[in-house]
Design an enzyme around this catalytic site. Structure first.
Site, PDB file in Angstrom:
ATOM      1  N   GLY A  98      -3.122  30.811  63.811  1.00  0.00           N
ATOM      2  CA  GLY A  98      -1.844  30.629  64.471  1.00  0.00           C
ATOM      3  C   GLY A  98      -0.779  31.510  63.846  1.00  0.00           C
ATOM      4  N   CYS A  99       0.315  31.689  64.568  1.00  0.00           N
ATOM      5  CA  CYS A  99       1.374  32.573  64.078  1.00  0.00           C
ATOM      6  C   CYS A  99       2.067  31.995  62.850  1.00  0.00           C
ATOM      7  CB  CYS A  99       2.383  32.863  65.187  1.00  0.00           C
ATOM      8  SG  CYS A  99       2.997  31.393  66.055  1.00  0.00           S
TER       9      CYS A  99
END
Length: 347
Positions: free
Chosen positions: A150-151
């Site tokens: 995920g970012c």
């Protein structure tokens, strides 16, 4: 150099658009085809005018026999889609790189609790490799299915993992305050991301309940061999791109700021996309915007014996498409910078 045929499922999202932007100039990529579940036959550039004469290609129906013929298939879809879409393709030919969250968590019960959706089959989850490139390249190289991080976890983990692994900070009191641009919410408008709601505003969301919490904790266990629980909260900033994560943790007895900086520099000395910043005035989202860089800064408060650790990325690039291509490069024995060696936008 390999000549790769690439398929993208979910190309109409922001992550998919960034995949196209970088893969278009990737010297090992010969062909890019775009697949859709709902807009078959639509000329892609008719939806995105900036791609006229660049991607004047029709969106194709998702076809397993067709996808099996590609070297790499990227999936940039909302969570809950690829858990059903990808299992029939695993081990059938193409390398699979999933940008959603469906294969990141190794515990299906944890996924269903945090995401509120049915988990992928356990045997497929067990085969997936967590694609935090700087920390897991050896396993990425052999993987049939990569779970792209995920970012938020990318920014957090790159900045704190070295310090936790070397026992320089105490992760049992780790507090993370992260801020993201609106593109992190995807291109489907909502009440929260509506211009009138987001402009001139600054808000917290998913308080103590963000789905990236178990992902960060799992990765700390995986790479630093430490079991911990974190406090992690996210904020929406009225800008398009970028994540800035600020982590706070006590330093271990005897640890110094110089040791923390040296640890970060030594860890990432041979990693082209991680830059250790020592001047806070040179730190900021516009220093990495549009690029695959992660900038990291650390400062120790001598009054409290706590470290402030900052990680800055472009959420759509290092936090999504760029890291996915970086993982593809590793899989095909290409320099990690291939197709990604670009200067940040800055302004």
């Amino acid at each position: 150099m390999s000549v790769l045929k690439v398929g993208i499922v979910g190309a109409t999202g922001y992550g998919g658009l960034e995949l196209i932007r970088f893969l278009h100039n990737h010297k090992a990529v010969e062909q890019i085809e775009l697949f859709t579940s709902s807009e078959e036959g639509v000329i892609f550039s008719s939806k995105f005018g900036h791609l006229v004469q660049i991607a004047d290609t029709p969106l194709q129906k998702i076809d397993y026999e067709a996808l099996e013929k590609y070297d790499v298939v990227f999936t940039s879809t909302p969570s809950g889609v690829t858990s059903e879409l990808l299992p029939p393709l695993v081990g059938k030919g193409p390398k699979l790189i999933d940008l959603s969250g469906d294969f990141r968590l190794k515990d299906p019960t944890s996924y269903e609790t945090w995401y509120g959706k049915k988990a992928a089959p356990l045997d497929i989850i067990q085969q997936s490799v967590y694609g935090l490139t700087e920390w897991n390249a050896e396993n990425v190289q052999q993987a049939a299915l990569i779970a792209n991080p995920g970012c938020y976890p990318t920014a957090v983990l790159l900045s704190v993992l070295p310090l936790i692994k070397e026992r320089l900070i105490d992760p049992s009191f780790l507090i993370i305050d992260a801020k993201s641009g609106i593109s992190g919410a995807g291109n489907k408008p909502s009440q929260t991301t509506h211009f009138s709601e987001a402009n001139e505003n600054f808000s917290i969301y998913k308080t103590n309940s963000h789905q990236h919490i178990p992902e960060i904790e799992q990765a700390i266990s995986m790479f630093a061999d430490v079991q911990t629980t974190i406090t992690f909260n996210t904020h929406l900033v009225p800008m398009t791109r970028g994540i800035l994560s600020t982590s706070y943790a006590p330093i271990m007895p005897g640890a110094t700021e110089e040791q923390l900086i040296s640890c970060l520099k030594n860890t990432y000395d041979k990693h082209p996309f991680v830059r250790i910043v020592t001047d806070v005035n040179s730190l900021g989202i516009n220093r990495v915007k549009g690029s695959n860089y992660c900038d990291i800064f650390v400062k120790v408060d001598s009054r409290t014996n706590r470290a402030t650790i900052v990680g800055v990325i472009d959420n759509l690039v290092k936090g999504a498409a760029g890291q996915a291509i970086q993982n593809m490069n590793v899989q095909f024995d290409l320099p990690q910078t291939t197709g990604l060696d670009v200067v940040p936008f800055f302004i």
